[in-house]
Design a protein around this motif. Structure first.
Motif, PDB file in Angstrom:
ATOM      1  N   ARG A  90       0.835  -1.213   0.000  1.00  0.00           N
ATOM      2  CA  ARG A  90       0.000   0.000   0.000  1.00  0.00           C
ATOM      3  C   ARG A  90       0.862   1.252   0.000  1.00  0.00           C
ATOM      4  O   ARG A  90       0.530   2.246  -0.658  1.00  0.00           O
ATOM      5  N   VAL A  91       1.961   1.224   0.757  1.00  0.00           N
ATOM      6  CA  VAL A  91       2.857   2.381   0.783  1.00  0.00           C
ATOM      7  C   VAL A  91       3.415   2.637  -0.610  1.00  0.00           C
ATOM      8  O   VAL A  91       3.404   3.779  -1.104  1.00  0.00           O
ATOM      9  N   GLU A  92       3.900   1.588  -1.268  1.00  0.00           N
ATOM     10  CA  GLU A  92       4.466   1.754  -2.608  1.00  0.00           C
ATOM     11  C   GLU A  92       3.411   2.272  -3.587  1.00  0.00           C
ATOM     12  O   GLU A  92       3.681   3.188  -4.386  1.00  0.00           O
ATOM     13  N   LYS A  93       2.223   1.700  -3.547  1.00  0.00           N
ATOM     14  CA  LYS A  93       1.148   2.151  -4.437  1.00  0.00           C
ATOM     15  C   LYS A  93       0.817   3.618  -4.192  1.00  0.00           C
ATOM     16  O   LYS A  93       0.600   4.392  -5.144  1.00  0.00           O
ATOM     17  N   TYR A  94       0.825   4.015  -2.918  1.00  0.00           N
ATOM     18  CA  TYR A  94       0.471   5.398  -2.579  1.00  0.00           C
ATOM     19  C   TYR A  94       1.491   6.391  -3.135  1.00  0.00           C
ATOM     20  O   TYR A  94       1.114   7.397  -3.745  1.00  0.00           O
TER      21      TYR A  94
END
Length: 560
Positions: A90-94
């Motif tokens: 989720r962090v990378e996608k964000y």
């Protein structure tokens, strides 16, 4: 191009010749503010980052990142097998969604899935112009459910109240992470193309030792660039900009203390509590802990400690009335002794007792266990001690200290003593099953997560002058608290400092001699309450962080 960066500083005299008088130009000389040659790019960045719309945008990006609870836990299993790691997807996608221009420009690589390495290739070969490496980490310490009600705002709502941005990770380390991404975005949007390769890397487990991402990132870069293959490494710092002795300082940590966890196990024969020995395992462990606490490590301020450099800077740059005469006197004695006056080193540490753990090895008994039932004699009692090693010591010296304290206790109770280097005679046995000890009465010591103190990075090398000049160019002193103070305290003084904790830089010692830990903020209230309830970052300071990092990139590029 010749700039103030390349002007030779005033020669520094030998320490035994030093005079710690105010404004002495030979001690703690200051680099001039360093203006990038790309003046139009610098101005475009300053113009954009001064607008209210920009402030709203970057604050929104940080609050959104805070809303992702990327907690790292001591008991996490391997990446790929423990689902708690999945939050880092989720962090990378964000960040990809928040910074499409950045990810369209850089090359993204993954180190052990969740370690992120962003490389912005320069036009000059890394063999000629070593890369600049900037680090941050994605993970945060967990929030104890029992403390959620104590937060002014829920820890993962990322609330901005008009002055503060609240939430877990606001300071440690998501503000830093967003600022690095933002600095790249600003530079790309302004049309800058680097000569020197710029690398930004984000670990996923800095809060739990960094083995899962910090080390793999280091391994990837080490393989690519080799020993001393990076120009400058910058990571988060522990103090940032502070006001001490009525003077504002930018405190750049040029080293870190070492780290060691020591396990102490006391085993003995059990039995019914109605017929106890004079001293059972718990009692003997209590005796050991008392012995440890009654013999703390000695505090000495030596010239090997970066804090000595800070004191030198304070002695000459702080208002004379604000720097204690006793400290000035002892500082001179230590300098003249050049490492050979232990009494002066102890006396100076005594004068600065409020900073004691910058000058001595700290020890804290953090865990203890023993006994299973109230009416049974305990067969095992154990404790864990956390130590942060002073820069002058070593793991072996600390282990010898503990063996010297605990060995006599084992002898006193007629117990077997197994020190740190004990090798069991049964260790070569082919059997994988634990064997029953013929002598259950013993004290055993073990070392866990051992890390030597970090090498001290130079303050006379070109990379430090680039960093210092950037600090002078982009940051300002804190507001004066005493209007009657001398005029010379209006300058922000760049000084070496010591990091008492550890960062992911511990994996990068071979990659560069020039490792600096610095957060371009005024960190207050225990690092803006990082790791505890009500972590925050002051918005007015946060929105200026990307200017610092962008200017550092420009100035490092000018040094090619």
């Amino acid at each position: 191009m010749i700039s103030p960066l390349h002007v030779s500083p005033t020669p520094t005299p030998n320490r035994h010749q030093r005079e710690y008088t105010p404004n002495n130009p030979t001690i703690c000389p200051q680099t001039l503010p360093l203006a990038p040659s790309h003046s139009s790019i610098e101005q475009a960045i300053l113009t954009k980052t001064s607008s209210a719309a920009y402030h709203s945008s970057i604050i929104l990006k940080l609050t959104g990142l805070i809303q992702i609870p990327s907690e790292s836990y001591d008991d996490l299993g391997p990446i790929g097998s423990d689902p708690r790691w999945d939050v880092f997807y989720r962090v990378e996608k964000y960040i990809k969604a928040a910074y499409p221009r950045v990810f369209d420009t850089v090359t993204l690589e993954h180190a052990n899935t969740h370690g992120l390495v962003l490389t912005w290739e320069g036009s000059v070969s890394p063999n000629i112009a070593k890369p600049l490496l900037m680090l941050a980490h994605q993970d945060v310490v967990p929030v104890l459910p029992e403390t959620v009600a104590e937060w002014t705002h829920p820890p993962y709502e990322g609330v901005f109240d008009g002055e503060m941005i609240w939430g877990r990770g606001a300071t440690d380390d998501k503000g830093y992470m967003i600022s690095l991404l933002e600095s790249l975005d600003l530079l790309i949007a302004s049309g800058f193309t680097p000569k020197r390769t710029v690398i930004v890397a984000f670990g996923c487990d800095e809060e739990i030792s960094g083995e899962n991402c910090g080390r793999p990132i280091s391994d990837l870069l080490q393989k690519r660039y080799g020993d001393d293959g990076v120009y400058l490494i910058i990571d988060e710092g522990s103090v940032g900009i502070q006001r001490e002795f009525d003077q504002s300082f930018a405190m750049v940590s040029v080293a870190e203390k070492g780290y060691l966890d020591i396990g102490i196990n006391v085993s003995s024969t059990g039995g019914h509590a109605s017929n106890p020995p004079d001293h059972n395992a718990i009692g003997i462990l209590a005796e050991i802990i008392s012995e440890i606490e009654n013999h703390p490590f000695e505090g000495r301020v030596t010239t090997a400690n970066p804090m000595f450099g800070f004191l030198e800077c304070a002695a000459v740059h702080a208002p004379q009335a604000s720097f204690p005469a006793t400290v000035r006197s002892q500082l001179s004695r230590v300098a003249k002794g050049n490492g050979n006056d232990a009494n002066a080193e102890r006396a100076l540490a005594h004068e600065l007792d409020h900073l004691r753990y910058y000058f001595r090895t700290s020890q804290s008994v953090g865990k203890i266990s023993g006994g299973l039932k109230i009416n049974a004699i305990p067969e095992l009692a154990s404790a864990m001690v956390n130590l942060r090693l002073a820069v002058e010591t070593s793991i072996s010296a600390v282990q010898a200290h503990y063996e010297g304290l605990i060995g006599p206790i084992a002898k006193k109770h007629n117990m077997t003593f197994e020190g740190f280097n004990y090798i069991s005679s049964s260790s070569s046995s082919s059997s994988s099953s634990p064997s029953f000890s013929a002598d259950p009465r013993k004290i055993t010591l073990s070392a866990i997560d051992a890390l030597e103190p970090a090498p001290v990075s130079p303050t006379s090398a070109d990379p430090f002058r680039v960093l210092s000049g950037t600090i002078k160019r982009t940051l300002r002193p804190l507001e004066e608290e005493d209007s009657a103070a001398d005029d010379n305290n209006s300058e922000l003084i760049v000084t070496p400092y010591l990091m008492p904790a550890n960062t992911d830089t511990k994996f990068f010692w071979a990659l560069s001699r020039n490792i600096y830990r610095f957060t371009p903020l005024n960190l207050v209230h225990n690092l803006n309450r990082a790791h505890t309830v009500d972590e925050f970052i002051r918005a007015s300071e946060f929105v200026r962080e990307p200017v610092f990092f962008a200017t550092l990139v420009l100035n490092a590029d000018d040094a090619v």
